[in-house]
Scaffold this active site. Structure first.
Site, PDB file in Angstrom:
ATOM      1  CB  SER A  94      -0.878   0.009   1.247  1.00 22.91           C
ATOM      2  OG  SER A  94      -0.067   0.302   2.359  1.00 22.91           O
ATOM      3  CE  LYS A  95       0.108   6.999  -3.089  1.00 23.65           C
ATOM      4  NZ  LYS A  95       1.332   7.109  -3.827  1.00 23.65           N
ATOM      5  NE  ARG A  96       1.645   0.826   7.096  1.00 19.68           N
ATOM      6  CZ  ARG A  96       2.494   0.500   8.046  1.00 19.68           C
ATOM      7  NH1 ARG A  96       3.020   1.430   8.811  1.00 19.68           N
ATOM      8  NH2 ARG A  96       2.821  -0.744   8.241  1.00 19.68           N
TER       9      ARG A  96
END
Ligand code: GLU
Length: 485
Positions: A256-258
């Site tokens: 994910s973007k994280r």
């Protein structure tokens, strides 16, 4: 027909969402490699039946990404072939006809339930829609259609038994038919759902290998029931493992973007080379026979085989990607790299090839470049304290002497080349009986205002040119004199 005799045909079937996730691009790459490694065709199909999710310009992004990644397709919306159109919204009639054909052969039925009166199945054994319209008598159906009632077409699932298939990667998958809902195939606006369109298109486009993410694995039995209902041959399935992301703290979670960028174009913006991204994602679920890590697309094409695709989740590691990027950068000629970094240079007052040379070994992402070379274009304000360096044994007093002597010798140089500058610096060190590193340190600080720069002192002077270098050293000298006086 013997499957081995057939021309291999694979497809990439993105939905135009305005974004190509690296998982999607991996599907495209593996589909491309499976086809190209066996002399087959790779097809692009745009899956835009979900009109609510359409994003302007999204189709162009798909073309741009495939072009950047160098995944050339043999057929697609802008490369018409025998089995087009290749955009689903332009195939509405085909789906309509096929859905009606399926009703006629008993694999589907009209459903007139309106959204508000759709009920969940109360029968604990079966899931989803309560199948109210499944057994409507023919006359009722006719009457409803004649009166212009809105309808959808639903798949008639077997109520008992099991459906199995063998996936190339995940092997045998079996599902109880009771778990399958009578899902919608054709919506009331005449658009097909993905569940219907993918089967119709893959069959009609003669796709031999369906390559996609494993999130489709459990829906595949219902697609196979459609193939069966039509009497069509089921393609080979190659479902690809999940991609997890390695976070900066080392933990691993769903990508994910994280963890970092998850889109191909975002990664390009971060400063990864397209061919590096392609090389890297080839390894997200596959590995070659040896532990070699660097492959061009055509080398991958030679090496790739579905037998080496793993089912265990792949891990996207940004540090590894950065390492690979640096390997590619180092392997470029300075001229090639100069061409790539052009967009990061503030102006063309300084030689791009020389700048490229000092950057190559130090850059892992192109986006690091502006900060690394900002001093070339404008020397930052810096503190005199920078001249003090324990390791090189420099201080305000000897820095002053060093710079005065260096200035004098540098001014003498006729042809301003790196070699000449370097030798001059060594001579100054010898004359002053100081370490080379002391002279280098003071010069580097004077011309860059930084303690760490790409390239050594002589290389920086070479890039800056004689006038600018002398000018900067004189300014630094004045600054130091200011301290003394
Ligand atoms: N349009 C689907 C997606 O973007 C394609 C899945 C498939 O390849 O069948 O996820």
């Amino acid at each position: 027909m013997n499957l081995n005799m057939k021309k291999i045909r694979t497809r990439f079937a993105p939905s135009p969402t305005g974004f190509i996730h690296i998982g999607n691009l991996r599907s495209a790459l593996y589909a491309y490699l499976i086809a190209k490694s066996q002399g087959g065709d790779f097809i692009l199909r745009i899956e835009d039946t979900d009109q609510m999710r359409l994003v302007p310009n999204a189709e162009k992004i798909i073309y741009d990404v495939l072009k950047l990644a160098n995944l050339r397709y043999d057929e697609g919306p802008d490369k018409p072939g025998e089995y087009g159109p290749y955009v689903q919204s332009q195939r509405k009639e085909i789906y309509h006809d096929k859905a009606f054909e399926l009703i006629r052969n008993g694999g589907a039925y009209f459903c007139f339930c309106q959204k508000s009166d759709i009920a969940e199945s109360k029968d604990k054994l079966h899931r989803g829609y309560d199948r109210k319209c499944r057994n409507l008598d023919e006359n009722q159906v006719k009457k409803n259609l004649e009166s212009g009632m809105k309808f959808v077409i639903r798949q008639k699932m077997p109520l008992e038994g099991k459906t199995s298939f063998t996936d190339t990667v995940f092997e045998q998958i079996t599902i109880d038919n009771s778990e399958l809902e009578d899902g919608i195939l054709l919506k009331s606006d005449g658009m097909p759902t993905y569940n219907f369109a993918n089967v119709i298109d893959d069959h009609m486009m003669h796709i031999t290998h369906v390559v996609r993410g494993c999130e489709y694995l459990t829906s595949t039995p219902k697609y196979n029931l459609l193939y069966k209902a039509f009497g069509w041959e089921i393609p080979e399935y190659v479902h690809l493992p999940l991609i997890m992301g390695k976070n900066s703290d080392g933990s691993v979670t769903k990508l994910s973007k994280r963890a970092g960028s998850v889109g191909f174009e975002e990664l390009i913006q971060d400063g990864f080379l397209p061919e590096v991204i392609v090389n890297y994602i080839a390894f997200l679920g596959w590995c070659p026979k040896t532990n070699r890590e660097i492959f061009t697309l055509s080398e991958l094409t030679k090496e790739f085989s579905t037998q080496r695709i793993r089912k265990s989740p792949a891990i996207f590691d940004y540090l590894k990607l950065a390492w690979l990027n640096n390997e590619y950068i180092k392997n470029k000629t300075p001229k090639e790299f100069a061409e790539i970094i052009k967009v990061y240079l503030k102006n063309n007052l300084f030689d791009a090839v020389k700048i490229a040379k000092i950057l190559q070994s130090r850059v892992s992402k192109l986006s690091e470049i502006p900060e690394l070379i900002d001093f070339i274009y404008e020397i930052p304000k810096f503190s005199k304290e920078l001249f003090i360096n324990k390791k090189s044994k420099t201080n305000f007093e000897n820095a002053l002497v060093i710079l005065e002597n260096a200035l004098e010798s540098l001014k003498e140089i006729q042809s301003w080349t790196n070699d000449k500058i370097y030798n001059t610096i060594l001579q100054v060190a010898e004359k002053l009986n100081l370490k080379n590193s002391a002279i280098m340190w003071c010069i580097r600080i004077s011309v860059s205002g930084k303690t760490v720069t790409p390239g050594g002192a002589s290389e920086i002077l070479d890039i800056l040119g004689k006038i600018e270098s002398i000018n900067r050293i004189e300014n630094a000298l004045n600054m130091l004199k200011g301290i003394k006086g």
